[in-house]
Design a protein around this motif. Structure first.
Motif, PDB file in Angstrom:
ATOM      1  N   ASP A  44      28.871 -10.080  10.290  1.00  0.00           N
ATOM      2  CA  ASP A  44      28.530  -8.757  10.820  1.00  0.00           C
ATOM      3  C   ASP A  44      29.209  -8.524  12.167  1.00  0.00           C
ATOM      4  N   ARG A  45      29.359  -9.593  12.942  1.00  0.00           N
ATOM      5  CA  ARG A  45      29.994  -9.503  14.257  1.00  0.00           C
ATOM      6  C   ARG A  45      31.382 -10.133  14.225  1.00  0.00           C
ATOM      7  N   VAL A  46      32.239  -9.689  15.099  1.00  0.00           N
ATOM      8  CA  VAL A  46      33.601 -10.228  15.172  1.00  0.00           C
ATOM      9  C   VAL A  46      33.693 -11.474  16.042  1.00  0.00           C
ATOM     10  N   ASP A  47      32.613 -11.830  16.731  1.00  0.00           N
ATOM     11  CA  ASP A  47      32.656 -12.845  17.779  1.00  0.00           C
ATOM     12  C   ASP A  47      33.171 -14.209  17.319  1.00  0.00           C
ATOM     13  N   ARG A  48      32.764 -14.671  16.134  1.00  0.00           N
ATOM     14  CA  ARG A  48      33.114 -16.023  15.704  1.00  0.00           C
ATOM     15  C   ARG A  48      34.586 -16.169  15.348  1.00  0.00           C
ATOM     16  N   THR A  49      35.174 -15.167  14.731  1.00  0.00           N
ATOM     17  CA  THR A  49      36.524 -15.332  14.180  1.00  0.00           C
ATOM     18  C   THR A  49      37.593 -14.486  14.865  1.00  0.00           C
ATOM     19  N   THR A  50      37.258 -13.826  15.957  1.00  0.00           N
ATOM     20  CA  THR A  50      38.270 -13.095  16.717  1.00  0.00           C
ATOM     21  C   THR A  50      38.068 -13.375  18.207  1.00  0.00           C
ATOM     22  N   ASN A  51      38.967 -12.832  19.020  1.00  0.00           N
ATOM     23  CA  ASN A  51      38.795 -12.947  20.477  1.00  0.00           C
ATOM     24  C   ASN A  51      38.042 -11.744  21.039  1.00  0.00           C
ATOM     25  N   GLY A  52      37.409 -10.964  20.161  1.00  0.00           N
ATOM     26  CA  GLY A  52      36.630  -9.809  20.589  1.00  0.00           C
ATOM     27  C   GLY A  52      35.144 -10.045  20.464  1.00  0.00           C
ATOM     28  N   ARG A  53      34.388  -8.990  20.724  1.00  0.00           N
ATOM     29  CA  ARG A  53      32.932  -9.061  20.628  1.00  0.00           C
ATOM     30  C   ARG A  53      32.422  -7.758  20.016  1.00  0.00           C
ATOM     31  N   GLY A  54      31.294  -7.856  19.329  1.00  0.00           N
ATOM     32  CA  GLY A  54      30.657  -6.661  18.812  1.00  0.00           C
ATOM     33  C   GLY A  54      30.498  -6.666  17.302  1.00  0.00           C
ATOM     34  N   LEU A  55      29.727  -5.703  16.815  1.00  0.00           N
ATOM     35  CA  LEU A  55      29.516  -5.529  15.393  1.00  0.00           C
ATOM     36  C   LEU A  55      30.732  -4.863  14.742  1.00  0.00           C
ATOM     37  N   VAL A  56      31.123  -5.353  13.571  1.00  0.00           N
ATOM     38  CA  VAL A  56      32.205  -4.711  12.833  1.00  0.00           C
ATOM     39  C   VAL A  56      31.879  -3.234  12.620  1.00  0.00           C
ATOM     40  N   ALA A  57      30.618  -2.970  12.262  1.00  0.00           N
ATOM     41  CA  ALA A  57      30.198  -1.591  11.982  1.00  0.00           C
ATOM     42  C   ALA A  57      30.145  -0.726  13.233  1.00  0.00           C
ATOM     43  N   GLY A  58      30.262  -1.339  14.410  1.00  0.00           N
ATOM     44  CA  GLY A  58      30.243  -0.585  15.654  1.00  0.00           C
ATOM     45  C   GLY A  58      31.600  -0.437  16.306  1.00  0.00           C
TER      46      GLY A  58
ATOM     47  N   ALA B  26      41.073   0.618  14.824  1.00  0.00           N
ATOM     48  CA  ALA B  26      42.059   0.344  15.868  1.00  0.00           C
ATOM     49  C   ALA B  26      41.569  -0.751  16.815  1.00  0.00           C
ATOM     50  N   GLU B  27      40.284  -0.725  17.159  1.00  0.00           N
ATOM     51  CA  GLU B  27      39.733  -1.748  18.050  1.00  0.00           C
ATOM     52  C   GLU B  27      39.764  -3.127  17.399  1.00  0.00           C
ATOM     53  N   ILE B  28      39.425  -3.196  16.119  1.00  0.00           N
ATOM     54  CA  ILE B  28      39.419  -4.480  15.426  1.00  0.00           C
ATOM     55  C   ILE B  28      40.840  -4.996  15.225  1.00  0.00           C
ATOM     56  N   ARG B  29      41.750  -4.098  14.911  1.00  0.00           N
ATOM     57  CA  ARG B  29      43.131  -4.519  14.684  1.00  0.00           C
ATOM     58  C   ARG B  29      43.817  -4.995  15.968  1.00  0.00           C
ATOM     59  N   ALA B  30      43.276  -4.621  17.113  1.00  0.00           N
ATOM     60  CA  ALA B  30      43.836  -5.075  18.383  1.00  0.00           C
ATOM     61  C   ALA B  30      43.417  -6.508  18.719  1.00  0.00           C
ATOM     62  N   MET B  31      42.471  -7.055  17.960  1.00  0.00           N
ATOM     63  CA  MET B  31      41.953  -8.396  18.224  1.00  0.00           C
ATOM     64  C   MET B  31      42.825  -9.459  17.578  1.00  0.00           C
ATOM     65  N   ASP B  32      42.758 -10.647  18.127  1.00  0.00           N
ATOM     66  CA  ASP B  32      43.464 -11.806  17.578  1.00  0.00           C
ATOM     67  C   ASP B  32      42.463 -12.593  16.727  1.00  0.00           C
ATOM     68  N   VAL B  33      42.852 -12.871  15.475  1.00  0.00           N
ATOM     69  CA  VAL B  33      41.945 -13.564  14.566  1.00  0.00           C
ATOM     70  C   VAL B  33      42.434 -14.971  14.233  1.00  0.00           C
ATOM     71  N   GLY B  34      43.509 -15.420  14.909  1.00  0.00           N
ATOM     72  CA  GLY B  34      44.058 -16.729  14.595  1.00  0.00           C
ATOM     73  C   GLY B  34      43.930 -17.771  15.678  1.00  0.00           C
ATOM     74  N   SER B  35      43.819 -17.346  16.926  1.00  0.00           N
ATOM     75  CA  SER B  35      43.870 -18.304  18.034  1.00  0.00           C
ATOM     76  C   SER B  35      42.693 -19.270  18.038  1.00  0.00           C
ATOM     77  N   TRP B  36      41.529 -18.857  17.525  1.00  0.00           N
ATOM     78  CA  TRP B  36      40.367 -19.752  17.480  1.00  0.00           C
ATOM     79  C   TRP B  36      40.611 -20.937  16.543  1.00  0.00           C
ATOM     80  N   PHE B  37      41.522 -20.738  15.573  1.00  0.00           N
ATOM     81  CA  PHE B  37      41.747 -21.765  14.556  1.00  0.00           C
ATOM     82  C   PHE B  37      42.822 -22.760  14.987  1.00  0.00           C
ATOM     83  N   ALA B  38      43.967 -22.237  15.422  1.00  0.00           N
ATOM     84  CA  ALA B  38      45.071 -23.092  15.865  1.00  0.00           C
ATOM     85  C   ALA B  38      46.112 -22.237  16.571  1.00  0.00           C
ATOM     86  N   ALA B  39      46.828 -22.840  17.487  1.00  0.00           N
ATOM     87  CA  ALA B  39      47.830 -22.105  18.258  1.00  0.00           C
ATOM     88  C   ALA B  39      48.900 -21.500  17.356  1.00  0.00           C
ATOM     89  N   SER B  40      49.168 -22.129  16.216  1.00  0.00           N
ATOM     90  CA  SER B  40      50.213 -21.630  15.326  1.00  0.00           C
ATOM     91  C   SER B  40      49.840 -20.307  14.669  1.00  0.00           C
TER      92      SER B  40
END
Length: 245
Positions: A59-73, A77-91
């Motif tokens: 429900d929230r973007v916090d765990r898998t992106t560098n952003g915060r907040g509810l997906v539904a909120g 454009a705001e979600i697409r501006a987030m990075d969803v890979g850096s939490w996993f590995a630098a590559s």
């Protein structure tokens, strides 16, 4: 509703793509799943604040992106501006949350089967089904097959049944039902997906006896996956696309 001819012919589905090897629910994870031999992938679809379907689990973007907040909120454009890979590995720095349209395009390009989990934020169950089904009707080839819908949400999956009656559907549960066939009839589904936590020998025997098609998630140990398959499960969802079942 019998499992005499299961809809999913493969013994495993890559859970959120090859999520043990790439950030879950990303195009990178889908490509990695293909590279490691997967024939099917599973992904999650949620709606943004402005009604766009994106591929993300929580429900929230916090765990898998560098952003915060509810997906539904948040807007697309705001979600697409987030990075969803850096939490996993630098590559994977710079990887984005995919739109559902991008995901479908990639799955078709790689010639994979697709399990779409409708993952509504509580309250937008019907809307999630409507938008996801509309996108599938537009982009998924009519005669291709190798597609099914699933959800833990009764409202979402029953609405999907009205919108795409010819597309198979799975209902997802945590507690294995006492009467699997009755439950599938009630929710208008053909397949049952069970999480592994409460799958004991009695539940497995009951599921097998019912004759339904059922799968178990999420199993990352090959010996356990093989045991479940030998006891009646048709399919295993796994983070390891190369589990080799």
């Amino acid at each position: 509703m019998t499992s005499l001819s299961p809809f999913v012919k493969e013994r495993s589905i890559a859970h959120r793509g090859a999520s043990a090897h790439a950030p879950e629910n990303t195009l990178a994870a889908i490509r990695e799943a293909k590279k490691r031999g997967a024939k099917w992938v599973e992904i999650d679809v949620k709606l943004t604040r402005d009604g766009h379907p994106v591929v993300i689990h929580d429900d929230r973007v916090d765990r898998t992106t560098n952003g915060r907040g509810l997906v539904a909120g948040l807007t697309l454009a705001e979600i697409r501006a987030m990075d969803v890979g850096s939490w996993f590995a630098a590559s994977f720095v710079g990887e984005k949350v995919p739109t559902f349209e991008e995901l479908i395009e990639t799955v078709l390009e790689l010639d994979l089967g697709l399990q779409v989990e409708l993952k509504p934020t509580p309250g937008d169950d019907v809307e999630t089904a409507e938008v996801a089904c509309s996108v599938l009707e537009k982009y998924w080839p009519k005669d291709r097959g190798r597609l099914f819908l699933t959800s833990f949400s009764v409202r979402a999956i029953r609405h999907a049944a009205k919108l795409m009656p010819d597309t198979p559907r799975a209902f997802a549960v945590v507690v294995p039902p006492r009467d699997p066939r009755a439950l599938l009839a009630e929710v208008d589904c053909q397949i049952l997906h069970c999480t592994s936590e409460l799958i004991d020998d009695d539940a497995l025997a009951r599921l097998k006896e019912s004759g339904i098609e059922f799968a178990v998630a999420t199993i990352n140990d090959r010996a356990e996956a093989s045991r479940l398959l030998s006891l009646g499960a048709q399919t295993i969802l796994t983070d390891h696309a190369d589990i080799g079942l």
